[in-house]
Scaffold this active site. Structure first.
Site: not given
Lengths: 335, 1189
Positions: B414-416, B512, B554, B577, B608, B799, B826
């Site tokens: 997992d990333k987050t 942001e 965006f 941006k 990033r 996603r 996690d």
């Protein structure tokens, strides 16, 4: 919080952290090649000693089945006359060094057959003839509802040929005294087997039991000449009850230790008088063996030869490994 | 889970298929609607209990027994035991019944204990209090008593107890903010809306007055889909119906944020909540070793049966001669004679089976169980995996999989919260090539490198100053951040902080927030959006107001957003941006080169990056813009396309201002860990619910993608342009062209000579790929996809819905190599993949304990994975592999002589060994040395395993349990047993071997064989042991001593409870003979020789890298310094290059850099100044996320 952390924290010991001090040997060449050399030389040494010892042991075998190529006792082989006595003669040109042991040997006889093996009752043999013999003894458990003592197939099939040895000196037969004491294990005679105890004679103790079917005499009359060699404590019986491992086996019959023959059998002619009772010709053979023993027991070339062969192999292997190492390993290390 | 499934099934059958309802009607507040409405259909719903446990008190014994006897081995032992009970067998039933009972009990106790822990955890969840509105009052209840239709009051920071429909919130507009971090990993705040007609309810009374029903679909696992309808009854009128969508549905497991309280009604409870449906049922995981073990078991079972068959056949052939069948000395009973020959043959067959059954060792299962159970303590005890912050070390939930940790080929992470700390940090910005770093962090401690790094204090001149401020204003204005001012919510409690209002920024994009916060530190504070005016507090503490005219939102195709604002002086500006690739082509002036250099540099660092540009608009231009936008917005058809076109026209001819760099901070040593895993031959896939851009940046930062990695994209964006079919085939060709000519070494990417591929795929495309084929032409999408994946060194899936993560894992698991997979995560959104993968690892993260609870192993931090796999996994694997092979070996040695003996005892099933030996051989004489070996063996030291991850490949693909090795062990066992048996046979050959001429019987023969056997197998293990602690010495020599002492004792006493005394004095008599000693020594040495020889020769001729390391370790032990990379010592290691992945930095250097970079907060501003020589890798690829083939 602090204390709770401390409580959660695992013990920091060498064991829990898998960091116990350890010896870390490796089968490297430095270690194995000299090892092989040493083992090889030691083995060859032991092997040669064993081989020479074994070569010095004298063995004399006489087959007396009475059938086939050996004709000795052929007159008794059909088992018609009972008792049938036959003679086997042989002559010695050198001294048969003493003490000489007399064995009988049976071949193709399966004392290690499972059903046969268990067909005994150790409790009965420990002196308790009053209880009913174990089921394992069947079909030699009861006769007419009386327990057989000793029960079971092993006891029933006890070897009952008898031997007596004579030296022929000037045409007369001189009896060579055969010693039947101590042919069975000391522990069997003294501890594992016991005669039933009763007031009076041994015969009284066996009261109410039957003799095994094949036996000509009851247990308490096995050796009429020595009262202490009867019942379950008869030495021949004890020897027989220690079942053999393999279908070809020998069992100790007598020793020649006393009198003129304490140092061995001198050169000369001998007659072995055999009372031929035991039927084996349907499935196997029987023989009688004279042998003397050394510290390593009877004649057995296997051990000596095996030691020599393995020792030589070790030497060869150490050379092979040395070559391999010289060629690959050292090149590798230099690279 | 079983329950609801069962209930569904039952209700399905009870109601009949036609009556099965697709929707459910929920009566809010448990009240029936006024009469006259639709027919009242009572429906039964499960309560709100979460059940993760497997057993209940009642079904434990039968269910557990059933599960245990489903194991081939246990079932086999049961059968053997029953056979022994029924027929007359050579050995007593106790010999197999006792061990079996022991195994079953130990396993049952272990599993019971584990389930008890699960019950406890479930209870903790099920009993936590919830607030329910009943009769206008708030009632506290246990969570499990919550029923469908109950109205629940949830307060800020509480977790929703079940799936709820939002009725009203404390906010006037009826919205609330929710974070679903534990569900899908997105930590951003999402807005949910209350039902229009009820949003004004503010008190319990009001809510309680509500009379309404909700009709909605039956629960389904898709987190983002919900369709329903609420019917509100007012007085006697027709009900008002309102549609309900997923924006009204609060999911169980999500947390309420920034909203004081909400009222909501429960619609899906307990195991029917979407979170629970996203769990997968817990099936027992089997490790690869266990599978091999079962395969070996089947082989041995075949050997056993054929042995028994051979012996039975031979027996009847042999005893065709009546003198052999029943010689006079061995009479049979009448009963035996009358038995039918077939029955006799069958009984004989069974008896042989029983005699040889020890070849499949019952104790192996006990030992394996114990090894796993006890061995897992080393994981929990490991001090290096203890996390000071959490105050916890690693946890082992299932010890069945220890060795699987050494076999992992695919790591799904997992990333987050797993790779990253889930915490965005503004790192720097660059205006016209001048780099600015926020004061607050650095305090001027910048270490300037070779490139022009400026500090904010150095004034770039008046012109620059203006640009600089414009840049900061641009960042303050160009965003969609909301401000939550505590002051307005609760003026008294908190909020006034040092005279200023404390405000929180909330946004759907954490980047942001990080940017706006970064600006705040640089002196420009975004205050609020008020009456369509954005307010900024500038450096001079003056409030500047800008009128917000337009927001060009965006989107992921444009990858940029813009705002049009009017300053207080009346000037009009467009601020834009976006990702560098979407900004640079639209820029007409500005210091493009310098900014680009900086952006590239930052992208390489894994930051990033975003570029900022602006353009001043005249009134006229603005007028045009407005017209363009309005016409696009009003279009009825193709609105999206027209909007995009309009945006495209508006956002052009920009002036570049600068760039920003934000870091989603990686977890400590995450990159190092991933690098190690790569070197160890594992493929790392990142599966995340997050956006592609965010995820890709993390992948760069964590070195999953390198600068040289060519990124293949398989995303919705691309499949919109081309058909999925074309994209797949094109990618497939790209990848295969490269790899076709090469060997199938999947690790080739690191050798630097050819292209290293990384794949990015998103959830939508994935489900398209996974969809079962409709026609033959597209039938093998899956295959092509797998083929592409196999050739990529890293794959990023973004996603992803939780179940999709599991699907990916399943897909890989089912691919033709059947690789071993590991999933690490996690959050609750990772649970399904954790359960699906062969090994599931939970990180004890901030997002709750769900993952840790459902995992097989839980570790505090991602970095601990390294030690977990490379050290613990490696050790457990070699330990258990040896354990399994050795067990089979020693039992071949044990039983084969008995088989041979049958040829010499008339096939009468005569056992060679005494019953005590038969029973105790596996239980006590040879059990402890191997158990202790399998607990503490270390073939190479821990530090080396950690330092040299490539050693992990030496054990890949279950290589110690391959058939070749298994056959070697089996033949070694056969050879040894022949040596034992025939050695003893020739020793006994028709002679005595005592000096008193007495003869030994069959039990002495067996004891001799057995003694040689025990010594040989124990010494064989001793030869295999590389790590002799005092425990090993104690156990190995102790076992041998125990055997001798036991034999002396067993034969030294007449045991009154035995009805036979066949072993009496046998052992002592044997030892009294010289040749017996010589024979034992000889036979032991002959048995061990071939193995020693094989070991020495193999080590010299074909060493594995592990063996090389062992040699090296031995030779250089004293010279090894802490930081010398070990492969340097032995240049012949095949993958030496792998160590220096980065050709520009030496291995040593890169390590150092890594450390400084990740050391912690103080390390932030350490820039690596090594921007390599120009030209190498300076292609557009470098910029990172933008690339596609």
């Amino acid at each position: 919080m602090k204390s709770q952390q401390a409580a959660n924290r695992p013990d920091n010991t060498a064991f829990t952290q898998q960091r116990l001090p350890a010896w870390q040997p490796m089968l490297s060449a430095h270690f194995v090649i000299p090892g092989f050399l040493l083992i090889g030389m030691a083995f060859i040494g032991i092997g040669v000693a064993l081989y020479i010892t074994s070569q010095n042991i004298q063995v004399l075998e006489k087959d007396y089945t009475g059938t086939g190529q050996y004709t000795a006792c052929s007159e008794c082989a059909d088992m018609q006359t009972i008792p049938c006595i036959c003679n086997v003669t042989f002559s010695l040109t050198t001294l048969f060094t003493g003490p000489v042991f007399l064995y009988y040997g049976l071949s193709n006889y399966y004392q290690n057959y499972r059903k046969y093996q268990v067909s005994r009752d150790d409790v009965q043999l420990w002196g308790d003839v009053t209880k009913s013999p174990g089921d394992a003894c069947a079909p030699y458990q009861y006769i007419d509802n009386k327990p057989i003592a000793p029960c079971g197939s092993i006891a029933n099939s006890m070897f009952n040929d008898t031997f007596s040895l004579y030296q022929i000196i000037n045409g007369t037969m001189k009896l060579v005294p055969l010693d039947g004491k101590g042919i069975a294990w000391w522990t069997d005679y003294n501890i594992k087997f016991r005669n039933p105890s009763a007031q009076g004679s041994l015969q009284d103790a066996f009261n109410g039991t039957m003799k095994p079917v094949n036996w000509s005499k009851p247990a308490y009359e096995l050796n009429p000449s020595d009262m202490n060699d009867n019942g379950f404590l008869n030495q021949d019986f004890l020897v027989w009850m220690r079942t053999a491992a393999l279908p070809d086996f020998q069992k100790l019959y007598r020793r020649i230790t006393s009198g003129d023959y304490a140092l061995g059998l001198p050169p000369g002619d001998y007659v072995l008088q055999i009372e031929y009772n035991y039927a084996v010709k349907d499935f196997g053979r029987k023989k009688v063996v004279f042998s003397n023993v050394t510290w390593m027991g009877g004649k057995n070339e296997f051990l000596g030869v095996a030691y020599i062969v393995v020792g030589s192999l070790c030497l060869v292997m150490s050379v092979v490994m040395l070559v391999v190492y010289a060629k690959y390993k050292f090149a590798d290390e230099n690279a | 889970m079983d329950f609801s499934a069962l209930r569904n099934l039952i209700s399905r059958y009870c109601t009949g298929e036609e009556n099965w309802v697709d929707s459910r009607t929920v009566y809010i507040g448990q009240r029936e609607p006024p009469p006259g409405t639709e027919a009242y259909i009572p429906q039964r719903f499960p309560d709100n209990r979460i059940v993760s446990s497997k057993y209940t008190f009642w079904n434990f014994v039968p269910k557990n027994l059933f599960e245990q006897f489903r194991r081939v081995a246990n079932f086999y032992f049961l059968i053997i035991f029953l056979v022994q009970l029924i027929i007359d067998t050579p050995t007593s039933p106790v010999t197999s019944g006792l061990p079996l009972f022991f195994v079953i009990t130990v396993t049952a106790i272990k599993q019971g204990y584990e389930d008890w822990l699960r019950h406890k955890a479930d209870n903790a969840v099920n009993q936590c209090p919830v607030h329910i509105i009943q009769h206008g009052k708030v009632v506290r209840k246990q969570s499990r008593k919550l029923r469908v239709g109950d109205i629940v009051l949830v307060k800020e920071d509480e977790t929703f107890p079940s799936d709820l429909i939002l009725l009203s919130t404390s906010r006037d507009d009826g919205t609330c903010f929710v974070t679903t971090a534990s569900l899908d990993g997105e930590s951003s705040h999402k807005t949910y809306y209350a039902v229009q007609d009820t949003k004004s309810f503010n008190t319990e009374k009001e809510v309680d007055m509500l009379r309404a029903t909700i009709e909605c679909e039956q629960p389904q696992p898709d987190l983002y889909k919900f369709v329903g309808r609420i019917n509100i009854y007012q007085d006697r009128d027709e009900p008002i119906a309102r549609p309900l969508g997923s924006e009204n549905l609060l999911l169980r497991g999500a947390t309420l944020k920034n909203t004081e309280f909400v009222y909501a009604v429960a619609i899906y409870t307990g195991m029917e909540s979407k979170m629970a449906l996203n769990y997968q049922s817990k099936s027992q995981k089997r490790s690869a070793v266990e599978k091999s073990m079962n395969a070996f078991l089947v082989v041995y079972l075949c050997i056993l049966i054929s042995k028994a068959l051979i012996n039975t056949t031979l027996k009847y052939v042999w005893q065709a001669d009546p003198n052999r069948d029943e010689p006079w000395y061995n009479g049979k009973t009448d009963h035996e004679r009358q038995r039918h020959v077939m029955i006799r043959a069958f009984t004989d067959f069974l008896a042989f089976m029983v005699l040889f059954n020890y070849i499949i060792p019952v104790s192996m299962y006990v030992t394996v169980e114990m090894q796993k159970f006890l061995g897992s303590y080393f994981i929990t005890w490991d001090d290096e995996m203890f996390d000071e912050e959490l105050g916890e070390g690693a946890l082992v939930n299932t010890s069945d999989l220890n060795e699987e940790l050494g076999q992992v080929e695919y790591v799904f992470t997992d990333k987050t919260g797993t790779l990253t700390e889930n915490n965005m940090e503004f790192i720097e910005c660059c205006v016209d090539g001048h780099v600015y770093v926020p004061h607050a962090i650095c305090n001027g401690q910048i270490l300037s490198g070779s490139s022009g790094i400026d500090m904010i204090d150095s004034s770039p001149g008046p012109d620059g100053k203006e640009r600089e401020e414009l840049f900061f204003r641009a960042l303050c204005l160009c965003h969609t951040v909301q401000v939550k001012e505590e002051e307005t919510v609760d003026g008294i409690k908190r909020g006034i902080h040092q005279g200023k209002a404390t405000s929180f920024y909330i946004s759907s994009s954490p980047d942001e927030v990080a940017l706006v916060e970064g600006m705040k530190r640089l002196g420009f504070t975004y205050l609020r959006l008020k009456d369509n005016h954005m307010e900024i507090l500038n450096r001079e503490d003056e409030v500047e107001r800008f009128e917000l005219l337009e927001v060009l939102n965006f989107d992921s195709v444009r990858r940029r957003m813009s705002v049009i604002v009017r300053s207080s002086s009346g000037h009009l500006y467009l601020f834009c941006k976006g990702a560098d690739s979407s900004i640079f082509p639209r820029v007409i002036s500005g210091k493009v080169d310098r900014v680009r250099a900086r952006v590239e540099h930052n992208a390489v660092e894994g930051l990033r990056t975003l570029c900022v540009a602006y353009k001043a608009l005249s009134q006229e231009e603005y007028h045009n813009v407005c017209q363009l936008l309005d016409s696009a917005k009003l279009a009825l058809q193709d609105r999206d396309r027209k909007l995009a076109e309009a945006y495209d026209l508006i956002e052009r001819d920009l002036i570049l201002l600068g760039a920003t760099a934000v870091e989603d901070r990686l977890q400590e040593k995450a990159a190092d860990t991933i690098e190690s895993l790569h070197k160890a031959g594992m493929k790392v896939w990142v599966l995340t619910g997050d956006k592609m851009e965010t995820a890709a940046a993390t992948c760069y930062a964590s070195k999953l993608f390198r600068r040289s990695t060519q990124i293949l994209e398989l995303t919705t964006k691309r499949t919109e342009e081309q058909s999925l079919h074309d994209v797949l085939f094109e990618l497939g060709r790209t990848v295969l062209r490269q790899h076709g000519s090469l060997t199938h070494d999947t690790f080739s990417g690191l050798s630097g000579e050819f292209q290293d591929y990384g794949l990015i795929i998103d959830g939508a495309t994935l489900s398209a790929v996974m969809k079962p084929a409709q026609d033959d032409s597209s039938g093998n999408y899956k295959e092509i996809f797998l083929e592409i994946c196999r050739n990529c060194s890293a794959v990023l899936c973004c996603r992803m819905a939780p179940l999709q993560k599991a699907q990916i894992v399943k897909l890989i698991k089912a691919s033709k190599e059947h690789p071993i997979t590991l999933a690490v995560g996690d959050g609750a959104n990772d649970v399904s993949m954790i359960l699906e993968a062969h090994v599931g690892i939970g990180i004890m993260g901030k997002e709750g304990r769900q993952a840790a609870r459902n995992s097989d192993y839980a570790i505090p931090k991602f970095k601990h994975l390294k030690k977990m796999l490379l050290v613990h996994g490696h050790y457990y694997y070699i330990r258990i592999a040896e354990l399994v092979q050795y067990f089979f070996y020693k039992n071949v040695c044990f039983i084969f002589p008995q088989f041979l003996y049958q040829f010499f005892c008339g096939f009468s099933q005569q056992p060679l060994y005494d019953t005590a030996y038969l029973t105790l051989y596996n239980i006590s004489f040879t059990s402890l040395p191997i158990l202790l070996y399998s607990l503490i063996e270390q073939h190479v030291s821990m530090d080396i395993l950690k330092r040299d991850p490539s050693l992990y490949r030496d054990i890949a693909k279950n290589c110690l349990l391959r058939w070749r090795i298994f056959i070697y062990w089996t033949f070694l066992g056969l050879f040894d047993s022949m040596v034992f048996f025939f050695g003893a046979y020739f020793l006994f050959d028709n002679t005595t071997f005592t000096s008193n001429g007495q003869i030994f019987g069959n039990w002495t023969f067996g004891t001799l064989v057995f003694t040689v056997l025990v010594f040989t197998v124990t010494l064989k293990l001793a030869l295999d042991t590389h790590y002799w602690t005092w425990i090993n010495h104690f156990v190995v020599w102790g076992s041998l001593l125990f055997y001798v002492v036991f034999s002396l004792l067993w034969g030294g006493v007449i045991w009154p409870f035995l009805n036979y005394q066949r072993m009496y004095y046998v052992f002592v008599q044997m030892l009294s003979s010289g040749p017996a000693w010589l024979g034992i020594g000889l036979l032991v040495i002959i048995s061990l020789l071939p193995d020693v020889l094989k070991k020495v020769l193999c080590r010299a001729l074909w060493p594995t890298s592990t063996e090389r390391i062992q040699n090296v370790e031995k030779l250089y032990q004293s010279h090894l310094s802490e930081f010398t990379p070990l492969p340097l010592l032995n240049s012949s290691l095949p993958d030496f290059e792998a160590h220096n992945i980065n050709p520009r930095r030496s291995g040593h250097r890169s390590k150092e850099l890594m450390y400084t970079h990740w050391r912690g907060t103080t390390g932030y501003c350490t820039f690596s100044s090594t921007l390599g020589p120009p030209g190498i890798g300076r292609t557009h690829r470098l910029v990172g996320l933008e690339t596609s083939v």
